[in-house]
Design a protein around this motif. Sequence first.
Motif, PDB file in Angstrom:
ATOM      1  N   VAL A 112       6.400 130.409  16.054  1.00 15.52           N
ATOM      2  CA  VAL A 112       5.752 130.203  17.357  1.00 15.52           C
ATOM      3  C   VAL A 112       4.254 129.964  17.168  1.00 15.52           C
ATOM      4  CG1 VAL A 112       5.167 131.336  19.547  1.00 15.52           C
ATOM      5  CG2 VAL A 112       7.499 131.467  18.653  1.00 15.52           C
ATOM      6  N   LEU A 113       3.625 130.763  16.320  1.00 14.35           N
ATOM      7  CA  LEU A 113       2.191 130.579  16.064  1.00 14.35           C
ATOM      8  C   LEU A 113       1.912 129.230  15.402  1.00 14.35           C
ATOM      9  CD1 LEU A 113       1.233 134.138  14.739  1.00 14.35           C
ATOM     10  CD2 LEU A 113       0.651 133.140  16.954  1.00 14.35           C
ATOM     11  N   THR A 114       2.788 128.816  14.497  1.00 18.85           N
ATOM     12  CA  THR A 114       2.619 127.521  13.828  1.00 18.85           C
ATOM     13  C   THR A 114       2.763 126.375  14.812  1.00 18.85           C
ATOM     14  OG1 THR A 114       3.434 128.443  11.751  1.00 18.85           O
ATOM     15  CG2 THR A 114       3.490 126.051  11.964  1.00 18.85           C
TER      16      THR A 114
ATOM     17  N   LEU B 151      13.424 126.729  17.328  1.00 16.84           N
ATOM     18  CA  LEU B 151      13.123 128.022  17.947  1.00 16.84           C
ATOM     19  C   LEU B 151      14.397 128.780  18.317  1.00 16.84           C
ATOM     20  CD1 LEU B 151      10.065 127.282  20.248  1.00 16.84           C
ATOM     21  CD2 LEU B 151      10.177 128.925  18.378  1.00 16.84           C
ATOM     22  N   ILE B 152      15.372 128.080  18.877  1.00 19.37           N
ATOM     23  CA  ILE B 152      16.639 128.727  19.226  1.00 19.37           C
ATOM     24  C   ILE B 152      17.325 129.254  17.969  1.00 19.37           C
ATOM     25  CG2 ILE B 152      18.980 128.318  20.095  1.00 19.37           C
ATOM     26  CD1 ILE B 152      17.724 126.416  22.146  1.00 19.37           C
ATOM     27  N   TRP B 153      17.372 128.421  16.932  1.00 18.66           N
ATOM     28  CA  TRP B 153      18.021 128.831  15.680  1.00 18.66           C
ATOM     29  C   TRP B 153      17.336 130.056  15.089  1.00 18.66           C
ATOM     30  CZ3 TRP B 153      15.602 127.617  10.712  1.00 18.66           C
ATOM     31  CH2 TRP B 153      16.342 128.090   9.625  1.00 18.66           C
ATOM     32  N   LEU B 154      16.013 130.022  15.004  1.00 18.55           N
ATOM     33  CA  LEU B 154      15.308 131.145  14.404  1.00 18.55           C
ATOM     34  C   LEU B 154      15.380 132.391  15.286  1.00 18.55           C
ATOM     35  CD1 LEU B 154      13.979 131.737  11.785  1.00 18.55           C
ATOM     36  CD2 LEU B 154      11.812 131.036  12.723  1.00 18.55           C
ATOM     37  N   THR B 155      15.471 132.216  16.599  1.00 20.56           N
ATOM     38  CA  THR B 155      15.654 133.353  17.499  1.00 20.56           C
ATOM     39  C   THR B 155      16.999 134.030  17.234  1.00 20.56           C
ATOM     40  OG1 THR B 155      14.248 132.345  19.180  1.00 20.56           O
ATOM     41  CG2 THR B 155      15.776 134.059  19.918  1.00 20.56           C
ATOM     42  N   LEU B 156      18.046 133.239  17.046  1.00 23.22           N
ATOM     43  CA  LEU B 156      19.365 133.807  16.712  1.00 23.22           C
ATOM     44  C   LEU B 156      19.312 134.565  15.389  1.00 23.22           C
ATOM     45  CD1 LEU B 156      21.670 130.825  17.730  1.00 23.22           C
ATOM     46  CD2 LEU B 156      21.441 133.029  18.905  1.00 23.22           C
ATOM     47  N   CYS B 157      18.647 133.979  14.395  1.00 16.54           N
ATOM     48  CA  CYS B 157      18.514 134.644  13.093  1.00 16.54           C
ATOM     49  C   CYS B 157      17.722 135.941  13.222  1.00 16.54           C
ATOM     50  CB  CYS B 157      17.829 133.717  12.090  1.00 16.54           C
ATOM     51  SG  CYS B 157      18.784 132.284  11.594  1.00 16.54           S
ATOM     52  N   ALA B 158      16.625 135.898  13.983  1.00 14.92           N
ATOM     53  CA  ALA B 158      15.775 137.076  14.149  1.00 14.92           C
ATOM     54  C   ALA B 158      16.507 138.189  14.883  1.00 14.92           C
ATOM     55  CB  ALA B 158      14.500 136.693  14.896  1.00 14.92           C
TER      56      ALA B 158
ATOM     57  N   VAL C  97       6.093 125.399   6.749  1.00 16.80           N
ATOM     58  CA  VAL C  97       6.522 126.528   5.904  1.00 16.80           C
ATOM     59  C   VAL C  97       5.338 127.444   5.625  1.00 16.80           C
ATOM     60  CG1 VAL C  97       7.347 127.147   3.599  1.00 16.80           C
ATOM     61  CG2 VAL C  97       8.496 125.355   4.886  1.00 16.80           C
ATOM     62  N   LEU C  98       4.209 126.857   5.263  1.00 13.21           N
ATOM     63  CA  LEU C  98       3.020 127.652   4.996  1.00 13.21           C
ATOM     64  C   LEU C  98       2.563 128.392   6.251  1.00 13.21           C
ATOM     65  CD1 LEU C  98       0.934 128.393   2.854  1.00 13.21           C
ATOM     66  CD2 LEU C  98      -0.368 126.375   3.529  1.00 13.21           C
ATOM     67  N   GLY C  99       2.545 127.709   7.387  1.00 16.40           N
ATOM     68  CA  GLY C  99       2.146 128.339   8.640  1.00 16.40           C
ATOM     69  C   GLY C  99       3.071 129.464   9.050  1.00 16.40           C
ATOM     70  N   VAL C 100       4.384 129.241   8.908  1.00 23.91           N
ATOM     71  CA  VAL C 100       5.359 130.285   9.268  1.00 23.91           C
ATOM     72  C   VAL C 100       5.190 131.497   8.363  1.00 23.91           C
ATOM     73  CG1 VAL C 100       7.824 130.845   9.251  1.00 23.91           C
ATOM     74  CG2 VAL C 100       7.034 128.735  10.325  1.00 23.91           C
ATOM     75  N   PHE C 101       4.999 131.267   7.079  1.00 22.27           N
ATOM     76  CA  PHE C 101       4.866 132.384   6.141  1.00 22.27           C
ATOM     77  C   PHE C 101       3.581 133.175   6.402  1.00 22.27           C
ATOM     78  CE2 PHE C 101       4.674 134.444   1.966  1.00 22.27           C
ATOM     79  CZ  PHE C 101       5.978 134.878   1.876  1.00 22.27           C
ATOM     80  N   ILE C 102       2.489 132.470   6.644  1.00 20.51           N
ATOM     81  CA  ILE C 102       1.223 133.160   6.953  1.00 20.51           C
ATOM     82  C   ILE C 102       1.334 133.903   8.287  1.00 20.51           C
ATOM     83  CG2 ILE C 102      -1.206 132.795   7.569  1.00 20.51           C
ATOM     84  CD1 ILE C 102      -1.197 130.509   5.470  1.00 20.51           C
ATOM     85  N   GLY C 103       1.892 133.235   9.301  1.00 14.03           N
ATOM     86  CA  GLY C 103       2.068 133.878  10.603  1.00 14.03           C
ATOM     87  C   GLY C 103       2.972 135.098  10.525  1.00 14.03           C
ATOM     88  N   ALA C 104       4.033 135.012   9.720  1.00 11.57           N
ATOM     89  CA  ALA C 104       4.939 136.152   9.546  1.00 11.57           C
ATOM     90  C   ALA C 104       4.227 137.308   8.858  1.00 11.57           C
ATOM     91  CB  ALA C 104       6.169 135.734   8.755  1.00 11.57           C
TER      92      ALA C 104
ATOM     93  N   LEU D 145      -0.186 123.783  15.479  1.00 12.83           N
ATOM     94  CA  LEU D 145      -0.015 122.362  15.180  1.00 12.83           C
ATOM     95  C   LEU D 145       0.256 121.521  16.426  1.00 12.83           C
ATOM     96  CD1 LEU D 145       2.140 122.604  11.922  1.00 12.83           C
ATOM     97  CD2 LEU D 145      -0.318 122.201  12.126  1.00 12.83           C
ATOM     98  N   GLY D 146       0.399 122.177  17.568  1.00 17.69           N
ATOM     99  CA  GLY D 146       0.589 121.455  18.822  1.00 17.69           C
ATOM    100  C   GLY D 146       1.960 120.816  18.957  1.00 17.69           C
ATOM    101  N   MET D 147       3.006 121.531  18.607  1.00 20.28           N
ATOM    102  CA  MET D 147       4.351 120.971  18.693  1.00 20.28           C
ATOM    103  C   MET D 147       4.924 121.244  20.054  1.00 20.28           C
ATOM    104  SD  MET D 147       4.657 119.614  15.728  1.00 20.28           S
ATOM    105  CE  MET D 147       6.270 119.326  15.108  1.00 20.28           C
TER     106      MET D 147
END
Length: 157
Positions: A149-151, A7-14, A94-101, A155-157
């Motif tokens: 975040v939605l994924t 989450l931190i890594w993807l937040t920096l990228c976003a 990957v599938l969840g992130v792509f669908i959520g995006a 998935l309950g992570m």
Amino acid sequence: MQSFVLLIWLTLCAAQDAQQRHIANRLTLGVGALALAYLLWSGTTWIGAPATQGGWAALLAMAFTLPGYAMRRLGGGDVKLMTALGLATDGRHVLGVFIGAGLASVCWILLAPRVWLHISQGLRSRLCYLEPGLSRKQPFAPFLLVGLVLTFAWLGM
């Protein structure tokens, strides 16, 4: 802990993508190299999936993003980011992130014209490339963050 680091890594990228419409290679290739090294060293992905799952997830990520890159709808940073995410996770993520995006970007297209006017000037200037109507090619990493975040929630992570 692994989910928090992702989450931190993807937040920096976003954040970088929303501010500059560019994601630094240090963030994408660097994390991708670390994820690959971890995968080869431990035999599992960062989140604990078998190494084969990480490999298939990276191929799945490229299959999803390379057509968008070829049509100039996605940038190279988006392709590298999703591939690194695949190496660190598995195909479900990957599938969840792509669908959520995809869902998040459609919601943004529909809601942004109304919401943008109510966002503070300081935040609008920091997220200038997300302004509705500015460009047909919006930064994709912020939507990937929402997808992650939605994924994780799904998935309950």
